[in-house]
Design a protein around this motif. Structure first.
Motif, PDB file in Angstrom:
ATOM      1  N   ASP A  58       0.856  -1.177   0.000  1.00  0.00           N
ATOM      2  CA  ASP A  58       0.000   0.000   0.000  1.00  0.00           C
ATOM      3  C   ASP A  58       0.899   1.237   0.000  1.00  0.00           C
ATOM      4  N   ALA A  59       1.114   1.809  -1.169  1.00  0.00           N
ATOM      5  CA  ALA A  59       2.034   2.939  -1.308  1.00  0.00           C
ATOM      6  C   ALA A  59       1.524   4.186  -0.588  1.00  0.00           C
ATOM      7  N   LYS A  60       0.215   4.345  -0.478  1.00  0.00           N
ATOM      8  CA  LYS A  60      -0.343   5.534   0.175  1.00  0.00           C
ATOM      9  C   LYS A  60      -0.079   5.529   1.678  1.00  0.00           C
ATOM     10  N   LEU A  61      -0.169   4.373   2.311  1.00  0.00           N
ATOM     11  CA  LEU A  61       0.007   4.294   3.759  1.00  0.00           C
ATOM     12  C   LEU A  61       1.457   4.018   4.169  1.00  0.00           C
ATOM     13  N   SER A  62       2.265   3.503   3.255  1.00  0.00           N
ATOM     14  CA  SER A  62       3.661   3.209   3.575  1.00  0.00           C
ATOM     15  C   SER A  62       4.447   4.506   3.702  1.00  0.00           C
ATOM     16  N   LYS A  63       5.417   4.484   4.605  1.00  0.00           N
ATOM     17  CA  LYS A  63       6.295   5.629   4.817  1.00  0.00           C
ATOM     18  C   LYS A  63       7.734   5.143   4.719  1.00  0.00           C
ATOM     19  N   ARG A  64       8.657   6.033   4.978  1.00  0.00           N
ATOM     20  CA  ARG A  64      10.077   5.710   4.816  1.00  0.00           C
ATOM     21  C   ARG A  64      10.492   4.462   5.584  1.00  0.00           C
ATOM     22  N   ASN A  75      -8.952 -17.276   3.822  1.00  0.00           N
ATOM     23  CA  ASN A  75      -9.991 -17.068   4.828  1.00  0.00           C
ATOM     24  C   ASN A  75     -10.185 -15.608   5.242  1.00  0.00           C
ATOM     25  N   ALA A  76      -9.250 -14.720   4.946  1.00  0.00           N
ATOM     26  CA  ALA A  76      -9.353 -13.333   5.402  1.00  0.00           C
ATOM     27  C   ALA A  76      -8.367 -12.454   4.643  1.00  0.00           C
ATOM     28  N   THR A  77      -8.561 -11.144   4.786  1.00  0.00           N
ATOM     29  CA  THR A  77      -7.635 -10.168   4.231  1.00  0.00           C
ATOM     30  C   THR A  77      -7.156  -9.292   5.375  1.00  0.00           C
ATOM     31  N   TYR A  78      -5.842  -9.039   5.408  1.00  0.00           N
ATOM     32  CA  TYR A  78      -5.244  -8.283   6.500  1.00  0.00           C
ATOM     33  C   TYR A  78      -4.458  -7.097   5.961  1.00  0.00           C
ATOM     34  N   ARG A  79      -4.446  -6.011   6.743  1.00  0.00           N
ATOM     35  CA  ARG A  79      -3.535  -4.904   6.498  1.00  0.00           C
ATOM     36  C   ARG A  79      -2.387  -5.090   7.480  1.00  0.00           C
ATOM     37  N   TYR A  80      -1.183  -5.151   6.958  1.00  0.00           N
ATOM     38  CA  TYR A  80       0.000  -5.484   7.739  1.00  0.00           C
ATOM     39  C   TYR A  80       0.958  -4.296   7.665  1.00  0.00           C
ATOM     40  N   GLY A  81       1.222  -3.662   8.798  1.00  0.00           N
ATOM     41  CA  GLY A  81       2.161  -2.549   8.839  1.00  0.00           C
ATOM     42  C   GLY A  81       3.260  -2.839   9.840  1.00  0.00           C
ATOM     43  N   ARG A  82       4.487  -2.449   9.497  1.00  0.00           N
ATOM     44  CA  ARG A  82       5.596  -2.820  10.373  1.00  0.00           C
ATOM     45  C   ARG A  82       6.749  -1.839  10.278  1.00  0.00           C
ATOM     46  N   TYR A  83       7.196  -1.397  11.479  1.00  0.00           N
ATOM     47  CA  TYR A  83       8.464  -0.689  11.604  1.00  0.00           C
ATOM     48  C   TYR A  83       9.561  -1.734  11.754  1.00  0.00           C
ATOM     49  N   PRO A  84      10.771  -1.443  11.307  1.00  0.00           N
ATOM     50  CA  PRO A  84      11.861  -2.404  11.499  1.00  0.00           C
ATOM     51  C   PRO A  84      12.064  -2.715  12.984  1.00  0.00           C
ATOM     52  N   ASP A  85      12.340  -3.957  13.296  1.00  0.00           N
ATOM     53  CA  ASP A  85      12.666  -4.430  14.651  1.00  0.00           C
ATOM     54  C   ASP A  85      11.534  -4.306  15.658  1.00  0.00           C
ATOM     55  N   LEU A  86      10.298  -4.167  15.204  1.00  0.00           N
ATOM     56  CA  LEU A  86       9.138  -4.124  16.097  1.00  0.00           C
ATOM     57  C   LEU A  86       8.084  -5.095  15.593  1.00  0.00           C
ATOM     58  N   PRO A  87       7.198  -5.564  16.488  1.00  0.00           N
ATOM     59  CA  PRO A  87       6.099  -6.425  16.015  1.00  0.00           C
ATOM     60  C   PRO A  87       5.210  -5.664  15.024  1.00  0.00           C
TER      61      PRO A  87
END
Length: 101
Positions: A58-64, A75-87
Motif C-alpha cells: 500500500d504505497a499511500k500508507l507506507s512511509k520511509r 480465509n481473510a484479508t489483512y492490512r500489515y504494517g511494520r516498523y523495522p525491529d518491532l512487532p
C-alpha cells in the motif's frame, strides 16, 4: 581490447538484453514469496492466514521506515504494517475494505 575484457563486455550486454525478459518470470515468484513470508508473520502473531494468495504494498500508507501491505489469504484479508525491529500492526479488513485494494 583483450579477450578478457571482450568476454566481460559480452556478458554485460547479454545480461542487459535478458533482464527485461526475466522480469516476467521472476516477478510472480517474488510476489508469491512475499505473500508467504507475510502470512507466516501474521500467523506468528496468533492470527489465521490459510493459503496466502497475494500481497500488495500500500504505497499511500507506507512511509520511509514503515511498510504497509494488504495480504489476501483464503480465509481473510489483512492490512500489515511494520516498523523495522518491532512487532507488526495487523488489522483484519472487512470484505468491503479488501475489495478496494
Amino acid at each position: 581490447m583483450n579477450s578478457s575484457n571482450r568476454s566481460v563486455l559480452m556478458l554485460v550486454v547479454l545480461a542487459a538484453a535478458l533482464l527485461p525478459a526475466s522480469k516476467r518470470y521472476v516477478g510472480p515468484a517474488y510476489a508469491d514469496a512475499t505473500a508467504d513470508l507475510l502470512a507466516t508473520q501474521i500467523r506468528s502473531q496468533g492470527l489465521v492466514c490459510n493459503k496466502p494468495q497475494k500481497a500488495t504494498r500500500d504505497a499511500k500508507l507506507s512511509k520511509r521506515d514503515y511498510d504497509v501491505w494488504v495480504v489476501k489469504c483464503e480465509n481473510a484479508t489483512y492490512r500489515y504494517g511494520r516498523y523495522p525491529d518491532l512487532p507488526a500492526n495487523i488489522e483484519k479488513l472487512s470484505d468491503e475494505d479488501a475489495d478496494k485494494k
